[in-house]
Scaffold this active site. Structure first.
Site, short mmCIF file in Angstrom:
data_model
loop_
_atom_site.label_atom_id
_atom_site.label_comp_id
_atom_site.label_asym_id
_atom_site.label_seq_id
_atom_site.Cartn_x
_atom_site.Cartn_y
_atom_site.Cartn_z
N GLN A 43 -10.37 -3.60 -3.26
CA GLN A 43 -11.70 -3.00 -2.70
C GLN A 43 -12.81 -3.04 -3.82
O GLN A 43 -13.87 -3.75 -3.60
CB GLN A 43 -11.65 -1.61 -2.64
CG GLN A 43 -12.70 -0.85 -2.01
CD GLN A 43 -12.97 -1.24 -0.48
OE1 GLN A 43 -12.37 -1.05 0.35
NE2 GLN A 43 -14.48 -1.89 -0.35
N ASP A 75 -16.94 7.35 -1.19
CA ASP A 75 -15.59 7.41 -0.70
C ASP A 75 -15.35 8.64 0.16
O ASP A 75 -16.17 9.62 -0.12
CB ASP A 75 -14.52 6.88 -1.68
CG ASP A 75 -13.11 6.56 -1.29
OD1 ASP A 75 -13.04 6.60 0.08
OD2 ASP A 75 -12.16 6.79 -2.15
N HIS A 86 -7.58 0.87 -6.44
CA HIS A 86 -7.65 0.07 -5.19
C HIS A 86 -8.53 -1.25 -5.39
O HIS A 86 -9.59 -1.50 -5.47
CB HIS A 86 -8.58 1.02 -4.30
CG HIS A 86 -8.65 0.28 -2.77
ND1 HIS A 86 -7.92 -0.78 -2.44
CD2 HIS A 86 -9.04 0.75 -1.46
CE1 HIS A 86 -7.94 -1.02 -1.28
NE2 HIS A 86 -8.78 -0.20 -0.65
N ARG A 108 -13.98 -8.11 2.21
CA ARG A 108 -12.58 -7.80 2.01
C ARG A 108 -11.76 -9.28 2.11
O ARG A 108 -10.91 -9.73 1.60
CB ARG A 108 -11.99 -6.94 2.90
CG ARG A 108 -12.54 -5.51 2.64
CD ARG A 108 -12.41 -4.92 1.09
NE ARG A 108 -10.96 -4.91 1.05
CZ ARG A 108 -10.01 -4.03 1.30
NH1 ARG A 108 -10.50 -2.68 1.77
NH2 ARG A 108 -8.86 -3.85 0.97
N CYS A 143 -16.61 2.17 0.97
CA CYS A 143 -15.45 1.36 0.99
C CYS A 143 -14.98 1.58 2.42
O CYS A 143 -14.35 0.70 3.15
CB CYS A 143 -14.40 1.71 -0.02
SG CYS A 143 -13.68 3.47 0.17
N ARG A 186 0.69 -1.21 -0.09
CA ARG A 186 -0.07 0.18 0.04
C ARG A 186 0.90 1.34 0.11
O ARG A 186 1.68 1.16 0.78
CB ARG A 186 -0.86 0.20 1.30
CG ARG A 186 -1.78 1.59 1.35
CD ARG A 186 -2.64 1.53 2.56
NE ARG A 186 -3.93 0.58 2.00
CZ ARG A 186 -5.07 0.63 2.38
NH1 ARG A 186 -5.43 1.70 3.18
NH2 ARG A 186 -6.18 0.26 1.68
N1 CP Z 1 -11.40 0.36 2.61
C1 CP Z 1 -10.22 0.43 2.87
O1 CP Z 1 -9.07 -0.06 2.29
O2 CP Z 1 -9.78 0.38 4.20
P1 CP Z 1 -8.48 0.48 4.96
O3 CP Z 1 -7.85 1.89 4.70
O4 CP Z 1 -8.82 0.39 6.60
O5 CP Z 1 -7.60 -0.69 4.78
N1 NVA Z 2 -9.63 7.02 -1.55
C1 NVA Z 2 -9.50 6.58 -0.28
C2 NVA Z 2 -9.70 5.10 -0.04
C3 NVA Z 2 -9.37 4.63 1.35
C4 NVA Z 2 -9.99 3.14 1.62
C5 NVA Z 2 -8.07 6.87 0.02
O1 NVA Z 2 -7.08 6.69 -0.79
O2 NVA Z 2 -7.43 7.47 1.28
#
Ligand code: CP
Ligand code: NVA
Length: 298
Positions: free
Chosen positions: A131, A217, A128, A285, A257, A101
């Protein structure tokens, strides 16, 4: 060598294989001897915060018989400037797979190329994918095939989550509507390149009319914190609430999400009214990512 780096790079058959297997993983949880990761150690390298992605991958890897190590990217030499290519070559000789990530999509792609081990994008600024595979699994679990349905995304149309939805629309044949302020819309080039049945508008009401899935989101994605004040002004009218939900199909699902900021992208009542869907989505997930891991090592 398979990787899961983006929805963009996936074909429809692979997506369908994963979605089907996610149902099997969910149905057989706790009663399966299937351990495709037995004897393996996977590394999770995270530069950004996470609750769902981190916990679901850690639990999922263990349930599939593997070991997992969580590595905060800032604690690695990566955080002091060691190149991603060198980090990848080292980890590729020690662990069996990696889940990353971070900010730049190119970092995940470079890691995959230089490590020689299966690599998963656990969120970048560009996509993502885990997700959106989960979201589609959840829609289909609750409502049947997503093909031909109308998915409406409200909010920041240029961030990772809608970008993955954009690539999924053409591959799975659903209609995608994105309602976002002009400055936060996906580029017309991206929409054209995806080839999907996608409309982009500033008008939330128009986008929500007759929708089968309303999705949102956060207004302020990770890495955009310095823009928070400006974004809260820009997105003030881009909220999922009862008025907007009333424009959608009577059996429309509402998804988020997560994490959710009540009173911003969704109001508290709407979130609670649809909490069963939203927290099933979060649970899924785990099942979907177990299916992703299984697909990668087979
Ligand atoms: N939706 C999602 O990816 O959540 P986190 O940022 O908590 O992993
Ligand atoms: N768009 C958001 C998604 C979080 C799961 C971010 O990147 O923070």
């Amino acid at each position: 060598m398979k990787h899961l780096l983006s929805i963009e790079a996936m074909d429809a058959t692979s997506i369908e294989t994963i979605l089907e297997n996610a149902g099997v993983m969910k149905a057989q949880r706790g009663n399966s001897q299937h351990q495709p990761l037995a004897g393996q150690t996977w590394a999770m390298i995270f530069t950004k915060s996470s609750t769902r992605t981190r916990v679901s991958f850690e639990v999922g890897i263990r349930e599939l018989g593997g070991n997992v190590m969580f590595l905060n990217a800032n604690d690695l030499q990566l955080g002091r400037g060691e190149p991603i290519q060198d980090t990848a070559r080292v980890l590729g000789r020690m662990v069996h797979g990696a889940i990353i990530r971070t900010y730049a999509q190119s970092d995940v792609e470079d890691f995959a190329e230089w490590s020689g081990i299966p690599t998963i994008n656990a969120l970048t600024d560009a996509e993502h994918p885990c997700q959106i595979l989960t979201d589609i699994f959840t829609y289909q679990e609750l409502r049947g095939p997503i093909a031909g349905k109308v998915v409406t995304y409200i909010g920041d149309g240029a961030c990772n989550v809608p970008r993955s939805w954009i690539w999924a629309a053409e591959k799975l044949n659903f209609k995608l509507r994105i309602a976002a302020p002009q400055a936060h819309q996906p580029s017309p080039d991206l929409i054209a390149k995806s080839g999907g049945n996608i409309t982009v508008t500033e008008d939330c009401n128009e986008a929500a009319e007759g929708a089968d899935l309303l999705y949102t989101d956060v207004w302020v994605s990770m890495g955009k914190e310095t823009e928070a004040t400006r974004r809260e002004q820009d997105f003030a009218n881009y909220q999922i609430n009862e008025t907007l939900i009333n424009r959608a199909n009577p059996d429309a699902l509402v998804m988020h999400c997560l994490p959710a900021y009540r009173g911003k992208e969704i109001d508290a009542d709407a979130l609670e009214a649809h909490a069963e869907t939203i927290f099933t989505q979060a649970e899924n997930r785990l099942h979907t990512q177990k299916a992703i891991l299984n697909w990668l090592v087979n």
